[in-house]
Design an enzyme around this catalytic site. Structure first.
Site, PDB file in Angstrom:
ATOM      1  CE  LYS A 184       4.602  19.336  17.346  1.00 56.50           C
ATOM      2  NZ  LYS A 184       3.297  19.560  18.015  1.00 56.50           N
ATOM      3  CG  HIS A 221       0.076  20.976  19.369  1.00 49.00           C
ATOM      4  ND1 HIS A 221       0.926  22.007  19.685  1.00 49.00           N
ATOM      5  CD2 HIS A 221      -0.022  20.985  18.027  1.00 49.00           C
ATOM      6  CE1 HIS A 221       1.310  22.623  18.587  1.00 49.00           C
ATOM      7  NE2 HIS A 221       0.746  22.013  17.561  1.00 49.00           N
ATOM      8  CG  HIS A 259       6.739  23.969  13.750  1.00 51.94           C
ATOM      9  ND1 HIS A 259       6.681  22.924  14.652  1.00 51.94           N
ATOM     10  CD2 HIS A 259       5.485  24.088  13.256  1.00 51.94           C
ATOM     11  CE1 HIS A 259       5.459  22.435  14.683  1.00 51.94           C
ATOM     12  NE2 HIS A 259       4.713  23.121  13.848  1.00 51.94           N
ATOM     13  CE  LYS A 296       4.577  24.978  18.233  1.00 56.16           C
ATOM     14  NZ  LYS A 296       4.899  25.293  16.870  1.00 56.16           N
TER      15      LYS A 296
END
Length: 594
Positions: A250, A248, A479, A481
Protein backbone atom coordinates in the site's frame (compact mmCIF):
# COMPACT_ATOMS: atom_id res chain seq x y z
CA UNK A 1 -19.34 -28.97 9.65
CA UNK A 2 -18.49 -28.48 13.31
CA UNK A 3 -15.63 -29.52 15.51
CA UNK A 4 -15.25 -29.67 19.27
CA UNK A 5 -12.02 -28.49 20.92
CA UNK A 6 -10.74 -27.04 24.15
CA UNK A 7 -11.99 -23.71 22.80
CA UNK A 8 -15.53 -24.83 22.14
CA UNK A 9 -17.36 -25.75 18.96
CA UNK A 10 -16.31 -24.31 15.63
CA UNK A 11 -18.65 -24.00 12.68
CA UNK A 12 -16.49 -24.24 9.60
CA UNK A 13 -17.31 -22.24 6.49
CA UNK A 14 -16.36 -23.52 3.08
CA UNK A 15 -14.87 -20.18 2.11
CA UNK A 16 -11.18 -20.31 1.40
CA UNK A 17 -10.28 -16.67 0.91
CA UNK A 18 -9.60 -13.71 3.07
CA UNK A 19 -11.53 -10.69 4.01
CA UNK A 20 -14.14 -8.12 3.20
CA UNK A 21 -15.89 -5.03 4.42
CA UNK A 22 -18.32 -2.49 3.24
CA UNK A 23 -20.04 0.59 4.46
CA UNK A 24 -23.09 0.50 6.56
CA UNK A 25 -26.30 1.24 4.75
CA UNK A 26 -26.95 4.07 7.17
CA UNK A 27 -24.01 5.98 5.72
CA UNK A 28 -24.48 8.58 3.03
CA UNK A 29 -22.52 7.08 0.16
CA UNK A 30 -22.84 4.15 -2.19
CA UNK A 31 -22.86 0.72 -0.63
CA UNK A 32 -20.41 -0.75 -3.07
CA UNK A 33 -22.73 -3.60 -3.97
CA UNK A 34 -23.84 -4.51 -7.44
CA UNK A 35 -27.42 -5.43 -8.26
CA UNK A 36 -26.52 -9.04 -7.61
CA UNK A 37 -25.37 -8.23 -4.10
CA UNK A 38 -21.64 -8.61 -4.84
CA UNK A 39 -19.09 -5.81 -4.26
CA UNK A 40 -18.58 -3.55 -7.25
CA UNK A 41 -14.81 -3.91 -6.89
CA UNK A 42 -12.52 -6.95 -6.53
CA UNK A 43 -12.81 -8.17 -2.99
CA UNK A 44 -11.96 -11.12 -0.74
CA UNK A 45 -14.49 -13.48 0.76
CA UNK A 46 -14.37 -12.01 4.26
CA UNK A 47 -14.91 -8.53 2.90
CA UNK A 48 -17.80 -9.76 0.79
CA UNK A 49 -19.40 -11.28 3.88
CA UNK A 50 -19.10 -7.98 5.74
CA UNK A 51 -20.56 -6.03 2.82
CA UNK A 52 -23.43 -8.47 2.62
CA UNK A 53 -24.18 -8.21 6.33
CA UNK A 54 -24.09 -4.43 6.29
CA UNK A 55 -26.50 -4.38 3.37
CA UNK A 56 -28.73 -7.09 4.90
CA UNK A 57 -28.18 -7.08 8.67
CA UNK A 58 -29.52 -9.91 10.80
CA UNK A 59 -31.07 -8.32 13.86
CA UNK A 60 -30.47 -10.02 17.18
CA UNK A 61 -33.60 -11.11 19.04
CA UNK A 62 -32.63 -8.93 22.01
CA UNK A 63 -32.87 -5.97 19.69
CA UNK A 64 -29.92 -4.02 20.96
CA UNK A 65 -26.42 -3.86 22.35
CA UNK A 66 -26.25 -4.66 26.09
CA UNK A 67 -24.76 -2.12 28.45
CA UNK A 68 -22.45 -4.73 29.90
CA UNK A 69 -21.03 -7.82 28.21
CA UNK A 70 -22.48 -11.18 29.20
CA UNK A 71 -20.44 -12.94 31.82
CA UNK A 72 -20.24 -16.32 30.15
CA UNK A 73 -21.01 -17.83 26.83
CA UNK A 74 -21.77 -21.50 26.41
CA UNK A 75 -19.19 -23.49 24.44
CA UNK A 76 -21.18 -23.50 21.25
CA UNK A 77 -20.98 -19.72 21.19
CA UNK A 78 -17.28 -19.57 21.41
CA UNK A 79 -16.91 -20.80 17.87
CA UNK A 80 -14.58 -19.19 15.39
CA UNK A 81 -14.77 -18.52 11.68
CA UNK A 82 -11.54 -19.11 9.80
CA UNK A 83 -10.40 -18.71 6.22
CA UNK A 84 -7.51 -20.60 4.70
CA UNK A 85 -6.03 -17.47 3.21
CA UNK A 86 -2.53 -16.58 4.38
CA UNK A 87 -2.97 -12.89 4.01
CA UNK A 88 -5.52 -10.30 4.61
CA UNK A 89 -7.74 -7.48 3.85
CA UNK A 90 -10.35 -5.72 1.81
CA UNK A 91 -13.32 -3.54 2.25
CA UNK A 92 -15.28 -1.17 0.36
CA UNK A 93 -17.37 1.41 0.75
CA UNK A 94 -18.81 4.33 2.14
CA UNK A 95 -17.59 7.68 2.65
CA UNK A 96 -17.65 9.06 6.14
CA UNK A 97 -18.49 12.61 6.90
CA UNK A 98 -15.87 14.78 8.45
CA UNK A 99 -13.21 14.27 5.81
CA UNK A 100 -11.52 17.46 6.90
CA UNK A 101 -7.97 16.64 7.70
CA UNK A 102 -5.04 17.77 9.70
CA UNK A 103 -2.06 17.96 7.42
CA UNK A 104 1.35 17.11 8.67
CA UNK A 105 4.04 18.72 6.74
CA UNK A 106 6.79 21.04 8.00
CA UNK A 107 6.36 24.63 6.92
CA UNK A 108 9.55 24.63 4.92
CA UNK A 109 8.08 21.90 2.72
CA UNK A 110 4.66 23.42 2.19
CA UNK A 111 4.28 24.22 -1.50
CA UNK A 112 2.95 27.67 -2.21
CA UNK A 113 -0.59 27.57 -3.50
CA UNK A 114 -1.39 29.41 -6.67
CA UNK A 115 -2.58 32.91 -5.91
CA UNK A 116 -5.78 32.38 -7.81
CA UNK A 117 -7.42 29.41 -9.40
CA UNK A 118 -10.67 27.52 -9.58
CA UNK A 119 -9.20 24.50 -7.86
CA UNK A 120 -7.72 26.22 -4.83
CA UNK A 121 -9.00 24.46 -1.71
CA UNK A 122 -9.49 25.74 1.77
CA UNK A 123 -6.84 24.34 4.12
CA UNK A 124 -7.47 20.62 4.57
CA UNK A 125 -11.22 20.91 4.39
CA UNK A 126 -13.39 18.57 2.40
CA UNK A 127 -16.77 19.49 1.04
CA UNK A 128 -18.41 17.74 3.98
CA UNK A 129 -16.39 19.49 6.67
CA UNK A 130 -17.72 22.32 8.75
CA UNK A 131 -14.44 22.83 10.62
CA UNK A 132 -13.41 26.44 10.92
CA UNK A 133 -10.39 27.46 8.84
CA UNK A 134 -8.63 28.92 11.90
CA UNK A 135 -8.88 25.60 13.74
CA UNK A 136 -7.38 23.79 10.76
CA UNK A 137 -4.47 26.24 10.74
CA UNK A 138 -3.94 25.64 14.45
CA UNK A 139 -3.61 21.93 13.70
CA UNK A 140 -0.94 22.68 11.10
CA UNK A 141 0.94 24.72 13.69
CA UNK A 142 0.68 21.92 16.24
CA UNK A 143 2.22 19.39 13.86
CA UNK A 144 4.96 21.54 12.39
CA UNK A 145 8.26 20.38 13.83
CA UNK A 146 6.58 18.14 16.41
CA UNK A 147 6.28 14.94 14.42
CA UNK A 148 9.81 14.02 13.36
CA UNK A 149 8.69 10.47 12.62
CA UNK A 150 6.07 11.51 10.02
CA UNK A 151 3.97 8.63 11.35
CA UNK A 152 0.22 9.27 11.46
CA UNK A 153 -3.03 7.47 12.10
CA UNK A 154 -6.07 7.81 9.86
CA UNK A 155 -9.20 9.70 10.87
CA UNK A 156 -11.98 7.76 12.55
CA UNK A 157 -15.64 8.73 12.36
CA UNK A 158 -17.53 8.38 15.63
CA UNK A 159 -14.81 9.15 18.19
CA UNK A 160 -14.08 12.31 20.17
CA UNK A 161 -12.63 15.00 17.91
CA UNK A 162 -9.51 15.32 20.07
CA UNK A 163 -8.50 11.79 19.08
CA UNK A 164 -8.40 12.84 15.44
CA UNK A 165 -5.91 15.64 16.04
CA UNK A 166 -2.98 15.05 13.74
CA UNK A 167 -4.80 12.22 11.96
CA UNK A 168 -5.12 12.09 8.17
CA UNK A 169 -7.82 11.17 5.71
CA UNK A 170 -6.88 10.19 2.17
CA UNK A 171 -8.32 13.51 0.97
CA UNK A 172 -5.85 15.29 3.22
CA UNK A 173 -2.93 13.36 1.74
CA UNK A 174 -4.07 14.22 -1.79
CA UNK A 175 -4.84 17.85 -0.91
CA UNK A 176 -3.21 20.71 -2.86
CA UNK A 177 -1.60 21.77 0.41
CA UNK A 178 0.72 18.81 0.05
CA UNK A 179 1.69 19.77 -3.51
CA UNK A 180 0.38 20.68 -6.94
CA UNK A 181 -0.07 17.24 -8.43
CA UNK A 182 1.41 16.36 -11.81
CA UNK A 183 0.94 12.58 -11.76
CA UNK A 184 0.62 9.76 -9.24
CA UNK A 185 0.91 6.01 -8.74
CA UNK A 186 -1.25 4.01 -6.32
CA UNK A 187 -0.16 0.54 -5.18
CA UNK A 188 -2.73 -1.53 -3.34
CA UNK A 189 -4.57 -4.78 -2.74
CA UNK A 190 -8.28 -3.92 -2.81
CA UNK A 191 -9.18 -1.00 -5.06
CA UNK A 192 -12.47 0.78 -5.66
CA UNK A 193 -11.39 2.86 -8.63
CA UNK A 194 -14.45 5.08 -8.73
CA UNK A 195 -14.09 5.91 -5.04
CA UNK A 196 -10.35 6.48 -5.39
CA UNK A 197 -10.72 9.02 -8.19
CA UNK A 198 -13.20 10.98 -6.08
CA UNK A 199 -10.66 11.32 -3.27
CA UNK A 200 -8.48 13.48 -5.50
CA UNK A 201 -9.35 17.21 -5.59
CA UNK A 202 -11.36 18.07 -8.69
CA UNK A 203 -8.43 19.86 -10.28
CA UNK A 204 -6.29 16.71 -10.03
CA UNK A 205 -8.81 14.08 -11.13
CA UNK A 206 -7.66 14.06 -14.73
CA UNK A 207 -3.94 13.93 -13.96
CA UNK A 208 -2.13 10.72 -15.01
CA UNK A 209 -2.78 7.94 -12.48
CA UNK A 210 -1.11 4.52 -12.51
CA UNK A 211 -2.86 1.85 -10.42
CA UNK A 212 -0.69 -1.14 -9.47
CA UNK A 213 -2.75 -4.19 -8.52
CA UNK A 214 -2.61 -7.97 -8.33
CA UNK A 215 -6.00 -8.90 -9.75
CA UNK A 216 -6.43 -11.85 -12.11
CA UNK A 217 -9.24 -13.37 -14.15
CA UNK A 218 -12.73 -12.01 -13.64
CA UNK A 219 -11.73 -9.45 -11.01
CA UNK A 220 -9.03 -8.12 -13.34
CA UNK A 221 -11.61 -7.83 -16.13
CA UNK A 222 -13.93 -5.90 -13.81
CA UNK A 223 -11.14 -3.50 -12.86
CA UNK A 224 -10.26 -2.99 -16.53
CA UNK A 225 -13.90 -2.30 -17.34
CA UNK A 226 -14.09 0.33 -14.61
CA UNK A 227 -10.79 1.83 -15.78
CA UNK A 228 -12.42 2.43 -19.16
CA UNK A 229 -14.42 5.24 -17.54
CA UNK A 230 -11.24 7.23 -16.89
CA UNK A 231 -8.99 8.29 -19.77
CA UNK A 232 -6.17 9.28 -17.38
CA UNK A 233 -5.96 5.94 -15.53
CA UNK A 234 -3.53 3.19 -16.45
CA UNK A 235 -3.34 -0.25 -14.85
CA UNK A 236 -0.24 -2.24 -13.97
CA UNK A 237 -0.72 -5.88 -12.98
CA UNK A 238 1.84 -7.19 -10.49
CA UNK A 239 3.07 -10.66 -11.35
CA UNK A 240 2.04 -13.28 -8.81
CA UNK A 241 3.59 -16.48 -10.07
CA UNK A 242 3.64 -18.31 -6.71
CA UNK A 243 0.33 -19.72 -5.46
CA UNK A 244 -1.55 -17.91 -2.68
CA UNK A 245 0.45 -14.71 -3.10
CA UNK A 246 -1.16 -11.27 -3.10
CA UNK A 247 -0.17 -7.78 -4.13
CA UNK A 248 -0.51 -6.42 -0.64
CA UNK A 249 1.70 -3.31 -0.77
CA UNK A 250 0.00 0.00 0.00
CA UNK A 251 1.96 2.95 -1.33
CA UNK A 252 1.38 6.26 -3.10
CA UNK A 253 3.98 8.05 -5.21
CA UNK A 254 2.90 11.64 -5.75
CA UNK A 255 4.78 13.80 -8.24
CA UNK A 256 4.18 17.54 -7.88
CA UNK A 257 5.28 20.71 -9.59
CA UNK A 258 7.16 21.39 -6.34
CA UNK A 259 8.77 17.97 -5.87
CA UNK A 260 7.89 14.36 -5.10
CA UNK A 261 6.42 12.54 -2.10
CA UNK A 262 6.15 8.88 -1.07
CA UNK A 263 3.35 7.67 1.20
CA UNK A 264 3.52 4.15 2.69
CA UNK A 265 0.40 3.11 4.57
CA UNK A 266 -1.85 0.21 5.58
CA UNK A 267 -5.28 1.05 4.11
CA UNK A 268 -6.99 -0.44 1.07
CA UNK A 269 -8.25 2.01 -1.53
CA UNK A 270 -11.86 1.61 -0.48
CA UNK A 271 -14.03 3.89 1.61
CA UNK A 272 -14.46 1.63 4.60
CA UNK A 273 -10.73 1.42 5.29
CA UNK A 274 -10.61 5.20 5.77
CA UNK A 275 -13.74 5.41 7.91
CA UNK A 276 -13.72 3.55 11.24
CA UNK A 277 -10.51 1.55 11.27
CA UNK A 278 -7.12 2.15 12.81
CA UNK A 279 -4.64 2.57 9.96
CA UNK A 280 -1.07 3.80 9.84
CA UNK A 281 0.56 6.25 7.42
CA UNK A 282 4.18 7.26 6.87
CA UNK A 283 4.36 10.51 4.92
CA UNK A 284 7.72 11.38 3.40
CA UNK A 285 9.17 14.87 3.22
CA UNK A 286 8.62 16.76 -0.01
CA UNK A 287 11.63 15.68 -2.04
CA UNK A 288 13.04 18.50 -4.21
CA UNK A 289 14.22 17.92 -7.76
CA UNK A 290 17.98 17.49 -8.13
CA UNK A 291 19.82 20.14 -10.15
CA UNK A 292 20.42 19.52 -13.83
CA UNK A 293 23.43 17.32 -14.44
CA UNK A 294 23.21 15.49 -11.11
CA UNK A 295 24.09 11.82 -11.18
CA UNK A 296 21.55 9.05 -10.53
CA UNK A 297 23.26 8.29 -7.21
CA UNK A 298 22.89 11.84 -5.88
CA UNK A 299 20.20 12.67 -3.37
CA UNK A 300 20.58 9.46 -1.36
CA UNK A 301 19.79 9.28 2.35
CA UNK A 302 21.86 7.63 5.06
CA UNK A 303 19.20 4.92 5.08
CA UNK A 304 19.61 4.22 1.34
CA UNK A 305 15.88 4.72 0.95
CA UNK A 306 16.09 6.00 -2.61
CA UNK A 307 18.05 3.07 -4.03
CA UNK A 308 15.96 0.58 -2.06
CA UNK A 309 12.75 2.10 -3.44
CA UNK A 310 14.12 1.91 -6.97
CA UNK A 311 15.10 -1.75 -6.41
CA UNK A 312 11.60 -2.48 -5.14
CA UNK A 313 9.98 -0.89 -8.20
CA UNK A 314 12.33 -2.73 -10.56
CA UNK A 315 11.35 -6.05 -8.97
CA UNK A 316 7.96 -5.78 -10.72
CA UNK A 317 9.69 -5.99 -14.13
CA UNK A 318 7.08 -3.59 -15.50
CA UNK A 319 7.87 -0.87 -18.09
CA UNK A 320 5.45 1.48 -16.33
CA UNK A 321 7.35 1.14 -13.06
CA UNK A 322 10.73 1.42 -14.77
CA UNK A 323 9.54 4.89 -15.82
CA UNK A 324 8.65 5.71 -12.21
CA UNK A 325 12.09 4.48 -11.10
CA UNK A 326 13.68 6.86 -13.61
CA UNK A 327 11.53 9.68 -12.25
CA UNK A 328 12.64 8.95 -8.68
CA UNK A 329 16.28 9.21 -9.70
CA UNK A 330 15.68 12.90 -10.42
CA UNK A 331 14.84 13.80 -6.81
CA UNK A 332 16.76 14.41 -3.59
CA UNK A 333 15.78 11.87 -0.90
CA UNK A 334 18.55 12.85 1.52
CA UNK A 335 16.17 13.96 4.30
CA UNK A 336 14.66 10.46 4.68
CA UNK A 337 15.20 8.97 8.13
CA UNK A 338 13.49 5.60 7.76
CA UNK A 339 14.58 2.33 6.18
CA UNK A 340 12.47 0.69 3.48
CA UNK A 341 11.54 -2.94 4.10
CA UNK A 342 9.79 -4.82 1.31
CA UNK A 343 8.79 -8.28 0.17
CA UNK A 344 8.50 -9.41 -3.44
CA UNK A 345 7.47 -12.86 -4.71
CA UNK A 346 10.28 -15.26 -5.48
CA UNK A 347 12.80 -17.80 -4.25
CA UNK A 348 16.02 -16.17 -3.10
CA UNK A 349 19.45 -17.64 -2.41
CA UNK A 350 22.88 -16.40 -1.29
CA UNK A 351 23.04 -12.61 -0.86
CA UNK A 352 19.64 -12.16 -2.50
CA UNK A 353 18.04 -13.71 0.59
CA UNK A 354 18.74 -10.53 2.55
CA UNK A 355 17.01 -8.20 0.11
CA UNK A 356 13.43 -8.98 1.16
CA UNK A 357 11.18 -10.26 3.94
CA UNK A 358 12.24 -11.13 7.44
CA UNK A 359 15.87 -11.60 6.41
CA UNK A 360 15.88 -8.01 5.19
CA UNK A 361 14.73 -6.95 8.67
CA UNK A 362 17.40 -9.16 10.24
CA UNK A 363 20.14 -7.51 8.19
CA UNK A 364 18.91 -3.97 8.91
CA UNK A 365 18.79 -4.64 12.65
CA UNK A 366 22.23 -6.24 12.68
CA UNK A 367 23.84 -3.50 10.60
CA UNK A 368 22.14 -0.40 11.99
CA UNK A 369 20.51 -1.08 15.38
CA UNK A 370 22.46 -0.80 18.62
CA UNK A 371 22.93 -3.49 21.20
CA UNK A 372 21.21 -2.75 24.51
CA UNK A 373 22.07 -4.00 28.01
CA UNK A 374 19.89 -6.98 28.97
CA UNK A 375 18.36 -6.97 25.49
CA UNK A 376 17.63 -10.70 25.70
CA UNK A 377 14.80 -9.83 28.09
CA UNK A 378 13.21 -7.37 25.61
CA UNK A 379 10.09 -8.98 24.05
CA UNK A 380 9.03 -8.80 20.41
CA UNK A 381 5.53 -7.39 19.89
CA UNK A 382 3.67 -8.09 16.66
CA UNK A 383 0.30 -6.49 15.87
CA UNK A 384 -1.61 -7.38 12.70
CA UNK A 385 -5.02 -7.97 11.13
CA UNK A 386 -4.60 -11.44 9.62
CA UNK A 387 -2.75 -14.68 10.32
CA UNK A 388 -1.46 -17.33 7.97
CA UNK A 389 -0.59 -20.99 8.45
CA UNK A 390 2.50 -21.03 10.64
CA UNK A 391 3.03 -24.76 11.14
CA UNK A 392 2.23 -27.57 13.56
CA UNK A 393 4.04 -25.90 16.47
CA UNK A 394 5.97 -22.76 17.35
CA UNK A 395 9.32 -24.24 16.32
CA UNK A 396 8.30 -24.48 12.67
CA UNK A 397 8.51 -20.71 11.98
CA UNK A 398 7.38 -18.32 14.73
CA UNK A 399 10.03 -19.24 17.30
CA UNK A 400 12.74 -20.00 14.77
CA UNK A 401 12.93 -17.92 11.59
CA UNK A 402 10.62 -15.15 12.74
CA UNK A 403 12.11 -14.74 16.22
CA UNK A 404 15.71 -15.00 15.03
CA UNK A 405 15.15 -12.13 12.60
CA UNK A 406 13.05 -9.94 14.87
CA UNK A 407 15.44 -10.24 17.83
CA UNK A 408 18.64 -9.36 15.98
CA UNK A 409 20.29 -6.22 17.36
CA UNK A 410 23.60 -4.78 16.26
CA UNK A 411 27.09 -5.81 15.23
CA UNK A 412 26.05 -8.92 13.37
CA UNK A 413 25.29 -10.65 16.67
CA UNK A 414 23.12 -13.71 16.26
CA UNK A 415 19.96 -13.76 18.30
CA UNK A 416 19.85 -16.20 21.23
CA UNK A 417 18.60 -19.66 20.38
CA UNK A 418 17.28 -20.50 23.84
CA UNK A 419 13.75 -19.32 22.96
CA UNK A 420 13.59 -17.24 26.13
CA UNK A 421 12.78 -13.97 24.38
CA UNK A 422 9.00 -13.45 24.75
CA UNK A 423 6.72 -12.89 21.78
CA UNK A 424 3.48 -10.96 22.32
CA UNK A 425 0.96 -11.06 19.46
CA UNK A 426 -1.78 -8.41 19.44
CA UNK A 427 -4.92 -9.50 17.60
CA UNK A 428 -8.59 -8.59 18.34
CA UNK A 429 -10.84 -10.85 20.35
CA UNK A 430 -14.43 -11.65 19.40
CA UNK A 431 -15.48 -9.19 22.10
CA UNK A 432 -13.22 -6.48 20.63
CA UNK A 433 -15.02 -6.88 17.31
CA UNK A 434 -18.51 -7.15 18.79
CA UNK A 435 -18.10 -3.91 20.73
CA UNK A 436 -16.38 -2.02 17.91
CA UNK A 437 -17.78 1.03 16.12
CA UNK A 438 -18.74 -1.12 13.13
CA UNK A 439 -19.85 -4.14 15.13
CA UNK A 440 -19.36 -7.62 13.71
CA UNK A 441 -18.78 -6.42 10.10
CA UNK A 442 -15.47 -4.96 11.29
CA UNK A 443 -14.33 -8.59 11.38
CA UNK A 444 -14.43 -8.69 7.59
CA UNK A 445 -11.01 -7.05 7.61
CA UNK A 446 -9.69 -9.56 10.18
CA UNK A 447 -9.69 -12.68 7.99
CA UNK A 448 -8.30 -15.32 10.35
CA UNK A 449 -10.15 -18.46 9.33
CA UNK A 450 -11.37 -21.50 11.19
CA UNK A 451 -9.55 -23.77 8.78
CA UNK A 452 -6.25 -22.14 9.73
CA UNK A 453 -6.90 -21.63 13.45
CA UNK A 454 -7.86 -25.21 14.20
CA UNK A 455 -4.45 -26.35 12.86
CA UNK A 456 -2.47 -24.09 15.20
CA UNK A 457 -4.09 -24.01 18.62
CA UNK A 458 -0.62 -23.55 20.07
CA UNK A 459 -0.53 -20.02 18.62
CA UNK A 460 -3.33 -18.72 20.80
CA UNK A 461 -1.13 -18.85 23.91
CA UNK A 462 0.72 -15.85 22.44
CA UNK A 463 -2.37 -13.70 21.84
CA UNK A 464 -3.03 -10.34 23.48
CA UNK A 465 -6.11 -8.13 23.17
CA UNK A 466 -6.46 -5.04 21.01
CA UNK A 467 -6.57 -2.00 23.29
CA UNK A 468 -5.96 1.60 22.30
CA UNK A 469 -7.50 3.70 25.05
CA UNK A 470 -4.64 6.22 25.07
CA UNK A 471 -5.34 7.08 21.44
CA UNK A 472 -9.13 6.87 21.83
CA UNK A 473 -9.26 4.09 19.24
CA UNK A 474 -9.98 0.89 21.12
CA UNK A 475 -13.27 0.58 19.24
CA UNK A 476 -11.73 1.28 15.82
CA UNK A 477 -10.57 -2.16 14.77
CA UNK A 478 -6.96 -2.35 13.61
CA UNK A 479 -6.05 -2.80 10.01
CA UNK A 480 -2.64 -1.33 10.79
CA UNK A 481 0.27 -3.77 11.15
CA UNK A 482 3.17 -2.94 13.46
CA UNK A 483 6.14 -4.76 14.95
CA UNK A 484 8.61 -3.62 17.59
CA UNK A 485 11.08 -4.66 20.27
CA UNK A 486 10.12 -3.34 23.72
CA UNK A 487 11.83 -3.18 27.09
CA UNK A 488 10.48 -5.47 29.85
CA UNK A 489 8.69 -2.49 31.44
CA UNK A 490 7.34 -1.42 28.01
CA UNK A 491 8.65 2.13 28.49
CA UNK A 492 11.21 1.90 25.68
CA UNK A 493 11.39 0.39 22.21
CA UNK A 494 14.54 -0.51 20.29
CA UNK A 495 12.83 -0.12 16.90
CA UNK A 496 9.39 0.22 15.33
CA UNK A 497 8.05 -1.01 12.00
CA UNK A 498 4.79 -0.10 10.26
CA UNK A 499 4.06 -2.29 7.27
CA UNK A 500 1.45 -3.97 5.11
CA UNK A 501 2.77 -7.40 6.20
CA UNK A 502 0.60 -9.56 8.42
CA UNK A 503 1.76 -12.54 10.47
CA UNK A 504 2.30 -14.98 7.63
CA UNK A 505 5.05 -16.80 5.79
CA UNK A 506 3.51 -15.54 2.54
CA UNK A 507 4.35 -11.99 3.63
CA UNK A 508 7.64 -12.45 5.49
CA UNK A 509 9.05 -15.48 3.70
CA UNK A 510 9.85 -19.02 4.77
CA UNK A 511 12.99 -21.09 4.45
CA UNK A 512 13.33 -23.88 1.92
CA UNK A 513 16.18 -26.30 1.13
CA UNK A 514 17.49 -26.45 4.71
CA UNK A 515 17.56 -22.70 5.07
CA UNK A 516 19.56 -21.99 1.92
CA UNK A 517 16.55 -20.47 0.15
CA UNK A 518 13.91 -17.93 1.21
CA UNK A 519 10.52 -18.20 -0.50
CA UNK A 520 8.15 -15.22 -0.48
CA UNK A 521 4.67 -15.26 -2.03
CA UNK A 522 3.44 -11.66 -1.72
CA UNK A 523 4.34 -8.05 -2.30
CA UNK A 524 4.57 -6.08 0.97
CA UNK A 525 6.08 -2.76 2.00
CA UNK A 526 6.85 -0.96 5.23
CA UNK A 527 9.20 1.49 6.92
CA UNK A 528 11.53 0.84 9.86
CA UNK A 529 12.26 3.49 12.49
CA UNK A 530 15.62 3.21 14.29
CA UNK A 531 16.63 5.56 17.14
CA UNK A 532 20.04 6.37 15.67
CA UNK A 533 18.42 7.99 12.62
CA UNK A 534 16.61 10.42 14.92
CA UNK A 535 19.67 11.56 16.86
CA UNK A 536 19.27 9.15 19.77
CA UNK A 537 22.45 7.45 20.94
CA UNK A 538 20.74 5.44 23.67
CA UNK A 539 19.69 2.67 21.28
CA UNK A 540 16.00 3.11 22.05
CA UNK A 541 13.00 5.44 21.82
CA UNK A 542 11.05 6.36 24.90
CA UNK A 543 7.42 5.33 24.42
CA UNK A 544 5.07 8.28 24.36
CA UNK A 545 2.60 7.98 27.20
CA UNK A 546 -0.25 9.04 24.95
CA UNK A 547 -0.55 9.85 21.26
CA UNK A 548 -1.65 13.32 22.41
CA UNK A 549 0.46 13.98 25.50
CA UNK A 550 2.89 16.89 25.70
CA UNK A 551 6.12 14.93 25.69
CA UNK A 552 9.46 15.35 23.91
CA UNK A 553 9.20 15.01 20.13
CA UNK A 554 11.67 12.12 20.31
CA UNK A 555 9.17 9.95 22.23
CA UNK A 556 7.60 7.44 19.87
CA UNK A 557 3.78 7.37 19.49
CA UNK A 558 2.96 3.65 19.69
CA UNK A 559 -0.65 3.41 18.39
CA UNK A 560 -1.97 0.99 21.03
CA UNK A 561 -1.68 0.46 24.75
CA UNK A 562 1.38 -0.99 26.43
CA UNK A 563 1.86 -3.35 28.14
CA UNK A 564 -0.32 -5.59 25.99
CA UNK A 565 -3.05 -7.45 27.87
CA UNK A 566 -2.96 -11.21 27.50
CA UNK A 567 -6.12 -13.09 26.53
CA UNK A 568 -8.08 -14.29 29.54
CA UNK A 569 -9.74 -17.69 29.78
CA UNK A 570 -12.98 -16.57 28.11
CA UNK A 571 -11.31 -14.63 25.29
CA UNK A 572 -11.27 -16.00 21.76
CA UNK A 573 -9.51 -14.63 18.67
CA UNK A 574 -11.85 -13.25 16.05
CA UNK A 575 -12.47 -15.78 13.29
CA UNK A 576 -14.42 -14.45 10.39
CA UNK A 577 -16.13 -17.46 8.81
CA UNK A 578 -18.23 -18.82 11.68
CA UNK A 579 -21.45 -17.36 13.10
CA UNK A 580 -21.79 -15.28 16.27
CA UNK A 581 -25.45 -15.22 17.22
CA UNK A 582 -25.63 -15.26 21.01
CA UNK A 583 -24.88 -11.61 21.73
CA UNK A 584 -25.72 -8.56 19.60
CA UNK A 585 -23.06 -6.16 18.37
CA UNK A 586 -23.13 -2.37 18.75
CA UNK A 587 -25.72 -2.16 16.00
CA UNK A 588 -27.93 -4.85 17.52
CA UNK A 589 -26.99 -7.40 14.87
CA UNK A 590 -25.70 -10.97 14.70
CA UNK A 591 -22.91 -12.31 12.50
CA UNK A 592 -23.73 -15.09 10.07
CA UNK A 593 -21.15 -14.87 7.27
CA UNK A 594 -22.81 -17.20 4.79
Amino acid sequence: MSQESEHGKWAVSSSEEEDGDKPSTSLPQQTGLSKGGEPSFPCSEARKAALKRKASPLKHQDGGFPQAPKQKSPPEEQGWCLSSSEDEEDTKGQKGKGDAGAGARPKEHRPALKEQGEGTHKPLQSQESSQAPQKVQDTWDLLDGENPFRFFLTKVKGIDAKYNLGALHIKDILSPLFGTLVSSAQFNYCIDLGWLVKQYPKEFREKPLLVVHGEKGESKAELQEEKGLYDNVRLCQAKLDIAFGTHHTKMMILQYEEGLRVVIHTANLIAEDWYQKTQGVWLSPLYPRLPAGASASDGESHTMFKSDLISYLMSYKSPALVKWAETIKQYDFSETRVYLLGSTPGRYQNNDKEKWGHLRLRKLLKDHAMQIPDQDSWPVIGQFSSIGSLGDDQSKWLCSEFRDSFTSLGNGRKAPTNHDIPIHLVYPTVENVRRSLEGYPAGGSLPYSIETAKKQLWLHAYFHKWSAETSGRSRAMPHIKTYMRASPDFQKIAWFLVTSANLSKAAWGGFEKNGTQLMIRSYELGVLFLPSEFGLNSGYFQVKESMFSDEPASSFPVPYDLPPEKYEGKDRPWIWNIPYTRAPDTNGNMWVPG
